[in-house]
Design an enzyme around this catalytic site. Sequence first.
Site, PDB file in Angstrom:
ATOM      1  N   ASP A 180      -4.922  38.015   5.914  1.00 28.69           N
ATOM      2  CA  ASP A 180      -6.070  38.058   5.229  1.00 28.69           C
ATOM      3  C   ASP A 180      -6.987  38.623   6.375  1.00 28.69           C
ATOM      4  O   ASP A 180      -8.063  39.506   6.199  1.00 28.69           O
ATOM      5  CB  ASP A 180      -6.650  36.935   4.689  1.00 28.69           C
ATOM      6  CG  ASP A 180      -5.835  36.322   3.506  1.00 28.69           C
ATOM      7  OD1 ASP A 180      -5.143  37.255   2.979  1.00 28.69           O
ATOM      8  OD2 ASP A 180      -6.009  35.214   3.210  1.00 28.69           O
TER       9      ASP A 180
ATOM     10  N   ASP B  61      -2.103  29.912   2.898  1.00 24.69           N
ATOM     11  CA  ASP B  61      -3.631  29.980   3.476  1.00 24.69           C
ATOM     12  C   ASP B  61      -3.991  28.634   4.339  1.00 24.69           C
ATOM     13  O   ASP B  61      -3.238  27.557   3.886  1.00 24.69           O
ATOM     14  CB  ASP B  61      -4.706  30.018   2.371  1.00 24.69           C
ATOM     15  CG  ASP B  61      -4.996  31.749   1.827  1.00 24.69           C
ATOM     16  OD1 ASP B  61      -4.487  32.720   2.554  1.00 24.69           O
ATOM     17  OD2 ASP B  61      -5.247  31.764   0.888  1.00 24.69           O
TER      18      ASP B  61
END
Length: 161
Positions: free
Chosen positions: A135, A117
């Site tokens: 995401d 991330d």
Amino acid sequence: MPRLAAWLALAALVLVLDLASKAWVLASFRLMESQVVTSFFNLVLVYNSGAAFSFLAGAGGWQKWFFVVLALAISVWLVSLLRHHAQERLLPTALALILGGAIGNVIDRLRFDAVVDFLDFHLAGYHWPAFNVADSAITVGVALMLWHQFRYGKETEKSPE
């Protein structure tokens, strides 16, 4: 079949963008290194061994395989839905975004035992959990699925007769 190929190409594009962005971040940042981009957005390299909002992140490792199997099973289901709805527009767009994102995060889990991330939004000292392109695609895809359901749900449901 040609329409299905177009939707699978969209999923592949999401996957390529996700993997390319993660490769760039991995080559450019050290773990937890952060670069301010704007007053509300940073780039930061973090690993998430859990799911959304780090759900099950501290579960001891079994969650990796749980999330991999779950994502692969959902991906098979998404491809099946894509085949069935290939001539439509809104629903297959949603399904393709989710499919590309799911595969991108599965690849991370298999490579790193966690998801890479790096998008870090914040306001007044409060940070949204870091996320990635996969995401984002999944989130947009789910929003489009909900929009499809609210807009066309009654029209596409089959009567029990």
